[in-house]
Design a protein around this motif. Structure first.
Motif, PDB file in Angstrom:
ATOM      1  N   ASN A 116      32.986  53.459  38.500  1.00 39.18           N
ATOM      2  CA  ASN A 116      33.893  52.375  38.134  1.00 39.18           C
ATOM      3  C   ASN A 116      34.115  52.247  36.629  1.00 39.18           C
ATOM      4  OD1 ASN A 116      31.420  51.360  37.414  1.00 39.18           O
ATOM      5  ND2 ASN A 116      31.522  49.540  38.695  1.00 39.18           N
ATOM      6  N   ASN A 125      41.565  46.516  38.444  1.00 42.48           N
ATOM      7  CA  ASN A 125      40.299  46.541  39.171  1.00 42.48           C
ATOM      8  C   ASN A 125      40.350  47.690  40.179  1.00 42.48           C
ATOM      9  OD1 ASN A 125      37.911  46.009  40.439  1.00 42.48           O
ATOM     10  ND2 ASN A 125      38.405  43.912  40.987  1.00 42.48           N
ATOM     11  N   ASP A 149      42.793  39.138  44.816  1.00 47.86           N
ATOM     12  CA  ASP A 149      41.426  38.654  45.045  1.00 47.86           C
ATOM     13  C   ASP A 149      41.365  37.144  44.846  1.00 47.86           C
ATOM     14  OD1 ASP A 149      38.752  38.190  45.347  1.00 47.86           O
ATOM     15  OD2 ASP A 149      38.120  39.342  43.607  1.00 47.86           O
ATOM     16  N   GLY A 152      37.241  35.742  45.146  1.00 51.88           N
ATOM     17  CA  GLY A 152      36.317  35.698  44.021  1.00 51.88           C
ATOM     18  C   GLY A 152      35.160  36.666  44.124  1.00 51.88           C
ATOM     19  N   PHE A 153      35.389  37.849  44.646  1.00 51.84           N
ATOM     20  CA  PHE A 153      34.352  38.869  44.701  1.00 51.84           C
ATOM     21  C   PHE A 153      33.963  39.306  43.294  1.00 51.84           C
ATOM     22  CE2 PHE A 153      35.833  39.763  49.061  1.00 51.84           C
ATOM     23  CZ  PHE A 153      34.630  39.998  49.697  1.00 51.84           C
ATOM     24  N   SER A 154      32.682  39.463  43.041  1.00 53.66           N
ATOM     25  CA  SER A 154      32.256  40.149  41.827  1.00 53.66           C
ATOM     26  C   SER A 154      32.441  41.639  42.082  1.00 53.66           C
ATOM     27  CB  SER A 154      30.796  39.842  41.500  1.00 53.66           C
ATOM     28  OG  SER A 154      29.951  40.469  42.450  1.00 53.66           O
ATOM     29  N   ALA A 155      32.469  42.445  41.046  1.00 52.99           N
ATOM     30  CA  ALA A 155      32.651  43.890  41.217  1.00 52.99           C
ATOM     31  C   ALA A 155      31.556  44.476  42.109  1.00 52.99           C
ATOM     32  CB  ALA A 155      32.680  44.583  39.863  1.00 52.99           C
ATOM     33  N   ASP A 156      30.311  44.065  41.880  1.00 58.59           N
ATOM     34  CA  ASP A 156      29.203  44.587  42.683  1.00 58.59           C
ATOM     35  C   ASP A 156      29.301  44.161  44.147  1.00 58.59           C
ATOM     36  OD1 ASP A 156      28.118  45.881  40.499  1.00 58.59           O
ATOM     37  OD2 ASP A 156      26.684  44.287  40.048  1.00 58.59           O
ATOM     38  N   ASP A 157      29.663  42.880  44.386  1.00 53.94           N
ATOM     39  CA  ASP A 157      29.805  42.403  45.758  1.00 53.94           C
ATOM     40  C   ASP A 157      30.929  43.136  46.483  1.00 53.94           C
ATOM     41  OD1 ASP A 157      27.706  40.648  45.571  1.00 53.94           O
ATOM     42  OD2 ASP A 157      28.952  38.853  45.330  1.00 53.94           O
ATOM     43  N   LEU A 158      32.037  43.353  45.787  1.00 49.10           N
ATOM     44  CA  LEU A 158      33.158  44.064  46.401  1.00 49.10           C
ATOM     45  C   LEU A 158      32.759  45.484  46.782  1.00 49.10           C
ATOM     46  CD1 LEU A 158      36.101  44.590  47.157  1.00 49.10           C
ATOM     47  CD2 LEU A 158      36.510  45.122  44.756  1.00 49.10           C
ATOM     48  N   GLN A 159      32.106  46.174  45.888  1.00 46.42           N
ATOM     49  CA  GLN A 159      31.705  47.552  46.155  1.00 46.42           C
ATOM     50  C   GLN A 159      30.694  47.618  47.293  1.00 46.42           C
ATOM     51  OE1 GLN A 159      30.602  48.508  42.164  1.00 46.42           O
ATOM     52  NE2 GLN A 159      32.733  48.534  41.493  1.00 46.42           N
TER      53      GLN A 159
END
Length: 198
Positions: A116, A125, A149, A152-159
């Motif tokens: 990423n 994103n 989005d 409100g996903f954080s990058a880590d949560d989304l991945q």
């Protein structure tokens, strides 16, 4: 008792009632002007069991992601006027020429690897995710682009969410190259295509 498809570890989704949608489309080749566009959408059916999907498909219509979301919102309002779901949309592609290997080695990156930075867009994103271990040759990671989005996903949560969905495909006992809802939508579109051919 742990039930199949119940995923307590998936971020946000396991805590909030969620409908997971997958969309796919089949297009004819440019010289096949008589072949209609075939679009399909699948949705999860029973939260928190997100491994069960229902499907619908259409032929010859323009594909509009926004109209699909609008219809889902309208259906939610029909069920409960106070329900105001948050939208989250992303698209993915494997039609790219980017390949990732382990440093100083000709081997594929390990499955579950997220790329990423450096090769991704500096402001949009997006990320690459290698969800499966290739059996033969070099695997091509899937490139995900976040379009919307509101959740409100954080990058880590989304991945982590996307990676978790790659294990939900009922026809495989391991992770697949793309998330299960998209595979199901493509399967529905393919089935509609065979009906059209007959």
């Amino acid at each position: 008792m742990h039930m199949l498809g119940q995923t307590p570890s998936i971020p946000i989704v396991s805590k909030v009632p969620t409908i997971i949608l997958g969309m796919g489309a089949l297009f004819g080749f440019p010289e096949q002007s008589d072949v209609p566009l075939i679009a399909a959408m699948v949705s999860s059916r029973r939260w928190p069991l997100i491994s069960s999907y229902g499907a619908s498909g259409r032929m010859g219509l323009e594909v509009s992601i926004q109209s699909g979301f609008d219809q889902v919102i309208e259906a939610c309002k029909f069920l409960d006027e106070k329900w105001n779901p948050k939208d989250f949309g992303y698209c993915c592609t494997r039609n790219h020429h980017t390949k990732f290997l382990q440093q100083k080695s000709p081997d594929n990156v390990l499955h579950g690897t997220v790329i990423n930075n450096k090769v991704c867009h500096p402001k949009n994103n997006d990320f690459y995710l290698g969800t499966h271990a290739g059996m033969i040759g070099i695997t091509r990671q899937t490139h995900y682009h976040v379009l919307l989005d509101q959740a409100g996903f954080s990058a880590d949560d989304l991945q982590e969410f996307v990676h978790s969905l790659s294990y939900m495909y009922q026809r495989s006992s391991t992770a697949i190259f793309v998330v299960a809802p998209i595979c199901y939508a493509h399967l529905v579109a393919s089935q509609l295509g065979t009906i059209y051919e007959d």
